[in-house]
Design an enzyme around this catalytic site. Structure first.
Site, PDB file in Angstrom:
ATOM      1  N   ASP A 237       1.095 -85.530 -65.404  1.00 18.88           N
ATOM      2  CA  ASP A 237       1.084 -86.734 -64.567  1.00 18.88           C
ATOM      3  C   ASP A 237      -0.161 -87.548 -64.897  1.00 18.88           C
ATOM      4  O   ASP A 237      -1.277 -87.027 -64.856  1.00 18.88           O
ATOM      5  CB  ASP A 237       1.082 -86.309 -63.094  1.00 18.88           C
ATOM      6  CG  ASP A 237       1.080 -87.482 -62.140  1.00 18.88           C
ATOM      7  OD1 ASP A 237       1.060 -88.638 -62.608  1.00 18.88           O
ATOM      8  OD2 ASP A 237       1.084 -87.248 -60.932  1.00 18.88           O
TER       9      ASP A 237
ATOM     10  N   ASP B 185       4.576 -94.118 -49.995  1.00 23.01           N
ATOM     11  CA  ASP B 185       3.675 -93.094 -49.465  1.00 23.01           C
ATOM     12  C   ASP B 185       3.950 -92.853 -47.987  1.00 23.01           C
ATOM     13  O   ASP B 185       4.216 -93.797 -47.229  1.00 23.01           O
ATOM     14  CB  ASP B 185       2.208 -93.531 -49.605  1.00 23.01           C
ATOM     15  CG  ASP B 185       1.734 -93.578 -51.049  1.00 23.01           C
ATOM     16  OD1 ASP B 185       2.388 -92.956 -51.914  1.00 23.01           O
ATOM     17  OD2 ASP B 185       0.703 -94.225 -51.307  1.00 23.01           O
TER      18      ASP B 185
END
Length: 345
Positions: free
Chosen positions: A57, A246
């Site tokens: 990532d 989020d």
């Protein structure tokens, strides 16, 4: 540059041993609820991956991975993972999961470039999860449905903690509030993204902010995202870009919004090519992960990470993530924490 929120008159509700018991209880209970709600099988994830494969990532694209050479492989370089966002999608393909089913794993990472504070550590532990979806699932309604299931698991866990420790009062609202980052910017154009998060999360208690990574009306993203996992550019039914976001909750100990999860519907071929081009990273198309995605040998998916230490910190009313996990902190921070009655592990 490390920074610390000043907490006045802080007194931990639980002692160290009670805290350790609470941590285990929360982790055991929540992951069982998460796996049941989303039909996830537990798998074992790697601590490191080979460099140059595109599997690690990249976070916002600027953080340096911790790396080392492997003697028995001719000194080829490996990287400690930042998260398993892309590894999980490869694993879904390897195991041959069908739509509606997926995996979760305990992810442990080292982020050497992290700015240390009450909620950020060099050591990151989270539940990384990924689930196979269909092309028809790539929409805002499906995303909301999945977030609702995760939020229900959060609510159940909060009640379990309250039953074990009645002195800890539940504070999550009945439902999570959805808002796009562009809508939030229009509401508070003179505030920074972080300030906007604090205002809306304090008001609503729990919020999902959509479109993290896409450019907003002022030409800037709310926050950065790597271009090759979350789909932050597809126009959704709300007329705005982004099928990701989020989860934030209001932390009354810190007096600030606390991010518990970053997640979303992942890029398909079209979104990947668009986001790589927009970010000037088209060279990544030649990497192993990206070639697999572009040739169609990876399933469509939705996934994310849920912070384990942050979740425990929130439920157990702690002022610093270092009360939950063992890490390395600047000596000055340790002294300041001691003065505020914050006992770092």
């Amino acid at each position: 540059m490390s920074k610390l929120l000043k907490i006045e008159n802080y007194k931990p509700i639980l002692g160290k041993l009670q805290t350790e018991r609470g941590i285990k209880m929360i982790k055991d209970f929540f992951q069982q609820n998460l796996s049941t709600a989303l039909c996830l099988h537990r798998v074992t994830g790697p601590l490191f991956v080979l460099s140059g494969t595109g599997i690690n990532d990249d976070l916002s694209g600027t953080e340096r991975p911790v790396s080392f050479q492997i003697k028995d492989l001719g000194n080829v370089k490996a990287e400690v993972v930042h998260s398993l966002a892309k590894w999980k999608r490869l694993t879904l393909a390897t195991y041959g999961f069908k739509p509606g089913y997926g995996i979760y794993t305990d992810m442990n990472a080292i982020r050497a470039d992290e700015e240390l504070d009450n909620t950020h550590s060099l050591y990151v532990d989270q539940w990384d999860w990924e689930r196979v979806i269909t092309a028809e699932d790539r929409n805002l309604d499906f995303l909301r449905q999945i977030i609702g299931k995760i939020y229900s698991a959060l609510k159940r866990t909060e009640f379990m903690v309250y039953e074990a420790y009645p002195m800890i009062t539940p504070q999550l609202p009945e439902d999570i509030f959805f808002i796009h980052a562009e809508e939030l910017r229009r509401m508070y154009p003179d505030l920074t993204p972080r300030e906007r998060e604090n205002v809306i999360t304090k008001e609503k208690g729990a919020v999902f902010i959509l479109g993290i990574g896409c450019k907003l009306g002022d030409g800037k993203p709310h926050d950065l995202r790597a271009p090759d996992y979350d789909d932050y550019s597809t126009i959704a039914s709300n007329g705005l870009p982004g099928l990701n976001g989020d989860i934030l909750v209001w932390d009354d100990v810190l007096g600030t919004a606390l991010e518990l999860s970053s997640m979303g519907i992942r890029v398909d071929k079209t979104a990947l090519l668009r986001q790589l081009k927009e970010s000037g990273q088209e060279q990544r198309e030649k990497l192993y992960f990206h070639k697999r995605l572009l040739e169609g040998s990876l399933p469509l998916s939705i996934g994310g990470g849920i912070g384990q230490s942050r979740l425990c910190m929130y439920y157990l009313k702690k002022a610093h993530i270092g009360e939950i996990q063992s890490s390395i902190w600047p000596e000055q921070m340790r002294k300041e924490c001691e003065a505020m009655n914050i006992s770092l592990i």
